[in-house]
Write a protein that holds these residues in place. Structure first.
Motif, PDB file in Angstrom:
ATOM      1  N   UNK A  81      42.990  28.172  35.348  1.00 59.89           N
ATOM      2  CA  UNK A  81      42.564  27.790  37.242  1.00 59.89           C
ATOM      3  C   UNK A  81      43.491  26.617  37.228  1.00 59.89           C
ATOM      4  N   UNK A  82      43.933  25.640  37.050  1.00 60.85           N
ATOM      5  CA  UNK A  82      44.884  24.887  37.752  1.00 60.85           C
ATOM      6  C   UNK A  82      46.622  25.763  37.966  1.00 60.85           C
ATOM      7  N   UNK A  83      46.957  26.692  37.317  1.00 58.30           N
ATOM      8  CA  UNK A  83      47.857  27.484  37.938  1.00 58.30           C
ATOM      9  C   UNK A  83      47.704  28.256  38.944  1.00 58.30           C
ATOM     10  N   UNK A  84      48.895  28.658  39.419  1.00 56.34           N
ATOM     11  CA  UNK A  84      48.631  29.746  40.630  1.00 56.34           C
ATOM     12  C   UNK A  84      47.763  30.516  40.996  1.00 56.34           C
ATOM     13  N   UNK A  85      47.261  31.021  41.936  1.00 55.95           N
ATOM     14  CA  UNK A  85      46.235  31.903  41.716  1.00 55.95           C
ATOM     15  C   UNK A  85      46.387  33.357  41.392  1.00 55.95           C
ATOM     16  N   UNK A  86      47.594  34.015  41.775  1.00 58.77           N
ATOM     17  CA  UNK A  86      47.656  35.151  41.128  1.00 58.77           C
ATOM     18  C   UNK A  86      48.422  35.844  39.538  1.00 58.77           C
ATOM     19  N   UNK A  87      49.507  34.228  38.966  1.00 61.28           N
ATOM     20  CA  UNK A  87      48.300  33.928  37.779  1.00 61.28           C
ATOM     21  C   UNK A  87      47.810  33.922  37.084  1.00 61.28           C
ATOM     22  N   UNK A  88      47.094  32.581  36.979  1.00 68.47           N
ATOM     23  CA  UNK A  88      45.726  32.326  36.810  1.00 68.47           C
ATOM     24  C   UNK A  88      44.626  33.885  36.830  1.00 68.47           C
ATOM     25  N   UNK A  89      44.986  34.974  37.992  1.00 68.11           N
ATOM     26  CA  UNK A  89      44.131  36.047  38.493  1.00 68.11           C
ATOM     27  C   UNK A  89      44.652  36.938  37.131  1.00 68.11           C
ATOM     28  N   UNK A  90      46.727  37.340  37.232  1.00 67.85           N
ATOM     29  CA  UNK A  90      46.633  38.012  35.817  1.00 67.85           C
ATOM     30  C   UNK A  90      46.117  37.248  34.411  1.00 67.85           C
ATOM     31  N   UNK A  91      45.829  36.709  34.658  1.00 72.29           N
ATOM     32  CA  UNK A  91      46.303  35.701  32.830  1.00 72.29           C
ATOM     33  C   UNK A  91      44.304  36.565  32.362  1.00 72.29           C
ATOM     34  N   UNK A  92      43.535  35.731  33.458  1.00 74.95           N
ATOM     35  CA  UNK A  92      42.184  36.233  33.281  1.00 74.95           C
ATOM     36  C   UNK A  92      42.331  37.524  33.451  1.00 74.95           C
ATOM     37  N   UNK A  93      42.522  38.340  34.133  1.00 70.66           N
ATOM     38  CA  UNK A  93      42.793  39.678  33.817  1.00 70.66           C
ATOM     39  C   UNK A  93      42.700  40.595  32.716  1.00 70.66           C
ATOM     40  N   UNK A  94      43.748  39.631  32.213  1.00 72.04           N
ATOM     41  CA  UNK A  94      44.411  40.362  30.427  1.00 72.04           C
ATOM     42  C   UNK A  94      43.842  39.744  29.702  1.00 72.04           C
ATOM     43  N   UNK A  95      43.219  38.508  29.532  1.00 66.61           N
ATOM     44  CA  UNK A  95      42.428  38.473  28.562  1.00 66.61           C
ATOM     45  C   UNK A  95      40.630  39.166  28.904  1.00 66.61           C
ATOM     46  N   UNK A  96      39.982  39.760  29.759  1.00 66.15           N
ATOM     47  CA  UNK A  96      39.054  40.170  29.377  1.00 66.15           C
ATOM     48  C   UNK A  96      39.363  41.971  29.406  1.00 66.15           C
ATOM     49  N   UNK A 101      35.410  45.930  36.910  1.00 63.13           N
ATOM     50  CA  UNK A 101      34.366  45.359  36.053  1.00 63.13           C
ATOM     51  C   UNK A 101      35.706  43.611  35.655  1.00 63.13           C
ATOM     52  N   UNK A 102      36.735  44.067  35.345  1.00 67.22           N
ATOM     53  CA  UNK A 102      37.461  42.853  35.075  1.00 67.22           C
ATOM     54  C   UNK A 102      37.859  42.648  36.029  1.00 67.22           C
ATOM     55  N   UNK A 103      38.596  43.479  37.470  1.00 68.92           N
ATOM     56  CA  UNK A 103      38.822  42.090  38.778  1.00 68.92           C
ATOM     57  C   UNK A 103      38.515  41.886  39.116  1.00 68.92           C
ATOM     58  N   UNK A 104      36.309  42.413  38.399  1.00 66.79           N
ATOM     59  CA  UNK A 104      35.739  41.334  39.092  1.00 66.79           C
ATOM     60  C   UNK A 104      35.403  40.023  38.632  1.00 66.79           C
ATOM     61  N   UNK A 105      35.273  40.221  37.171  1.00 64.38           N
ATOM     62  CA  UNK A 105      35.160  38.945  36.118  1.00 64.38           C
ATOM     63  C   UNK A 105      36.047  38.587  36.848  1.00 64.38           C
TER      64      UNK A 105
END
Length: 154
Positions: free
Chosen positions: A5-20, A97-101
């Motif tokens: 979450x400390x990363x730039x938002x787009x990178x954080x979102x992409x990482x979380x999206x990939x993880x989920x 669902x992953x995008x929402x999460x």
């Protein structure tokens, strides 16, 4: 999670999206393996069987909605595999669902999301309305698809 979450938002979102995507997809895969008998060591418990029945009946909208709940994601994703939901049909529920999460976790986090919903703040209401609208659109699309498919088969 705090590091991501400390990363730039787009990178954080992409990482979380990939993880989920990976985590939920793996859970679905395990459910499919169990359903096909590859991992036939134990029968699924009553919660998992009930989730599989709901997922089989309602399909992708249930998968999408599970990402807005705490504790139901694993059961629903495994249930989708156990119910034998096809991979393309599962993806229809998984991707939004992953995008929402990823959006919730990369912005305000689940705790803040729940607090915002409970307090009725303007931002919380907007997020809740958006989530409900997205789930409703998914449900309507799934029902329309099911009716269309039924009329084609008849």
């Amino acid at each position: 999670m705090a590091e991501i979450r400390s990363w730039p938002w787009a990178w954080a979102w992409l990482a979380l999206f990939a993880i989920v995507l990976l985590r939920a997809g793996a859970t679905y895969g395990i459910g499919r393996l169990v359903a096909t008998g590859v991992l036939r060591r134990r029968e699924p418990g009553p919660r998992l069987r009930a989730a599989a029945e709901r997922v089989d009946r309602w399909g992708p909208p249930v998968v999408t909605a599970s990402f807005l709940t705490v504790g139901a994601q694993t059961v629903v994703n495994a249930g989708a595999g156990l119910a034998g939901m096809t991979w393309p049909r599962y993806l229809v529920g998984l991707v939004p669902g992953a995008a929402l999460w990823a959006t919730v976790w990369s912005t305000i986090g689940a705790g803040a999301f729940l607090v915002a919903l409970r307090t009725g703040s303007e931002r919380g209401e907007a997020v809740a309305v958006g989530c409900v609208a997205l789930v409703l659109v998914a449900v309507v699309a799934a029902l329309a698809s099911r009716r269309r498919r039924g009329s084609l088969e008849a």
